[in-house]
Design an enzyme around this catalytic site. Structure first.
Site, mmCIF file in Angstrom:
data_model
loop_
_atom_site.group_PDB
_atom_site.id
_atom_site.type_symbol
_atom_site.label_atom_id
_atom_site.label_comp_id
_atom_site.label_asym_id
_atom_site.label_seq_id
_atom_site.Cartn_x
_atom_site.Cartn_y
_atom_site.Cartn_z
ATOM 1 N N PHE A 211 1.261 -1.237 -0.447
ATOM 2 C CA PHE A 211 -0.206 0.267 -0.027
ATOM 3 C C PHE A 211 0.785 1.736 0.391
ATOM 4 C CE2 PHE A 211 -2.873 -2.872 2.066
ATOM 5 C CZ PHE A 211 -3.468 -3.060 1.713
ATOM 6 N N ASP A 212 0.554 2.251 -0.174
ATOM 7 C CA ASP A 212 0.344 3.926 -0.840
ATOM 8 C C ASP A 212 0.407 4.412 0.935
ATOM 9 O OD1 ASP A 212 2.525 6.494 -0.570
ATOM 10 O OD2 ASP A 212 0.478 6.421 -2.337
ATOM 11 N N GLY A 213 0.579 5.009 1.406
ATOM 12 C CA GLY A 213 -0.068 5.742 2.104
ATOM 13 C C GLY A 213 -1.104 6.536 2.404
ATOM 14 N N PHE A 328 -0.849 -1.021 -4.452
ATOM 15 C CA PHE A 328 -2.042 0.153 -3.945
ATOM 16 C C PHE A 328 -1.487 1.497 -4.113
ATOM 17 C CE2 PHE A 328 -4.258 -3.522 -2.347
ATOM 18 C CZ PHE A 328 -5.268 -3.460 -3.558
ATOM 19 N N ASP A 330 -1.661 6.168 -5.363
ATOM 20 C CA ASP A 330 -3.183 6.867 -6.101
ATOM 21 C C ASP A 330 -2.407 8.068 -7.277
ATOM 22 O OD1 ASP A 330 -2.440 9.724 -4.622
ATOM 23 O OD2 ASP A 330 -1.150 8.760 -4.074
#
Length: 360
Positions: A211-213, A328, A330
């Site tokens: 995961f990105d943060g 993931f 954004d």
């Protein structure tokens, strides 16, 4: 009492008959259920939706339908359906979500070994706007690979987004960015799947999720400051607010779901052999802005197995080492960088980065 009658009257007799009929119906139902249960194979049934972690996957995310999509766009829906029916015994090749789904099913198998009567596990639903006539090819391909996908939603050209809530969806993966955007706006954790540009080997024994943060696990609050006021203001803001937890982002709930399942393995003394591993891969720098992230996760009661703070360095080379089944993020430039080096990436269209992406 004057006029009182002894014995049972017609009303009592009717009530007795009704009770007997109900008991007979209950016995018939139990017998029919026992007969059905004996017919069912050893293949586990899907968990009840209210207990499951439901992952809805589109047909273009699960399988490689690039050629079929070209026929649809160039020749129309009738030719597309005709082609699919003519090729229904030709197995579809894996798509970008395929290895992720296989890894989810491995976790399910391990959970069933440890908790045979527990229904808290993944349920994969095929959520597609395909026509039902295409269903046979999809079923044949799913059976060819031995996938356990029992629930289908085929909407015949209509958007399937409205069904996501009805299916109690925890995560929706699609190759259609517009549908993913629609799902995000409806409050459902969603991402657009992108195929890796290189073939790599994925773990068969451990689900690995990266995961990105900001704007993925967390809100885009901090990212807004970076974009609008620059890095120095961002560092200053994060240090001032170090003890104030970040608001949650669209994928926080899915990390929470993974954490719940990890704890089920830990409870059986399987921490070292847990088939789920989670990674935070963030462009933040640890010294300047990392503490707030870690304290936020702690305040949520969530663990992340590995946290990698890259201080603006490219994520692709790190992801090559991790080899996640899904990553993931954004921001599309991180997605593209991951793709080039062989990582299957999923774009989460959430937060201020989308405004900058569209204007670019």
């Amino acid at each position: 009492t004057p006029g009182a009658m002894s014995g049972s009257g017609p009303e009592e007799e009717e009530a007795g008959l009704q009770e007997a009929r109900l008991q007979e119906a209950e016995r018939d139902w139990a017998a029919a259920k026992a007969f059905y249960d004996n017919l069912v194979s050893k293949k586990p049934r899907p968990p009840k939706p209210q207990h499951a972690i439901t992952v809805a996957v589109s047909s273009r995310a699960l399988f490689d339908l690039v050629e079929e999509r070209r026929i649809y766009e160039e020749q129309g829906v009738e030719k597309y359906v005709e082609y699919q029916q003519q090729n229904e015994n030709v197995t579809l090749k894996p798509g970008p979500a395929f290895h992720f789904v296989k890894a989810l099913e491995h976790v399910n198998a391990r959970l069933l070994e440890l908790y045979p009567d527990d229904e808290e596990r993944f349920d994969i639903v095929l959520m597609t706007n395909n026509h039902a006539q295409v269903g046979v090819r999809l079923i044949n391909s799913i059976n060819h690979y031995g996938l356990t996908i029992e629930r289908f939603c085929m909407t015949g050209g209509k958007s399937p987004i409205g069904y996501l809530t009805a299916y109690l969806t925890n995560l929706y993966l699609s190759a259609d960015s517009e549908k993913v955007q629609e799902a995000i706006e409806a409050g459902i954790a969603s991402a657009t799947m992108f195929t890796a540009n290189k073939d790599v080997a994925y773990s068969d024994t451990q689900l690995r999720v990266a995961f990105d943060g900001d704007a993925v696990l967390f809100s885009d609050e901090s990212e807004q400051i970076v974009k609008e006021q620059g890095l120095d203001k961002f560092f200053e803001h994060e240090q001032l607010n170090e003890n104030k937890p970040l608001a949650q982002g669209p994928l926080k709930g899915f990390l929470e779901d993974l954490g719940k399942l990890q704890k089920k393995f830990y409870a059986k003394n399987e921490r070292l052999n847990c088939p789920i591993r989670t990674f935070l891969v963030t462009a933040r720098s640890a010294a300047s802005s990392g503490a707030r992230v870690l304290k936020t996760l702690r305040s949520w009661g969530l663990e992340i197995d590995e946290a990698l703070f890259l201080a603006g360095a490219p994520k692709g080379p790190i992801l090559v080492k991790i080899r996640p089944h899904i990553f993931f993020d954004d921001q599309m430039f991180h997605i593209e960088g991951a793709q080039k080096l062989g990582t299957i990436a999923a774009h989460v269209p959430y937060g201020i980065a989308q405004k900058y992406h569209k204007s670019a």
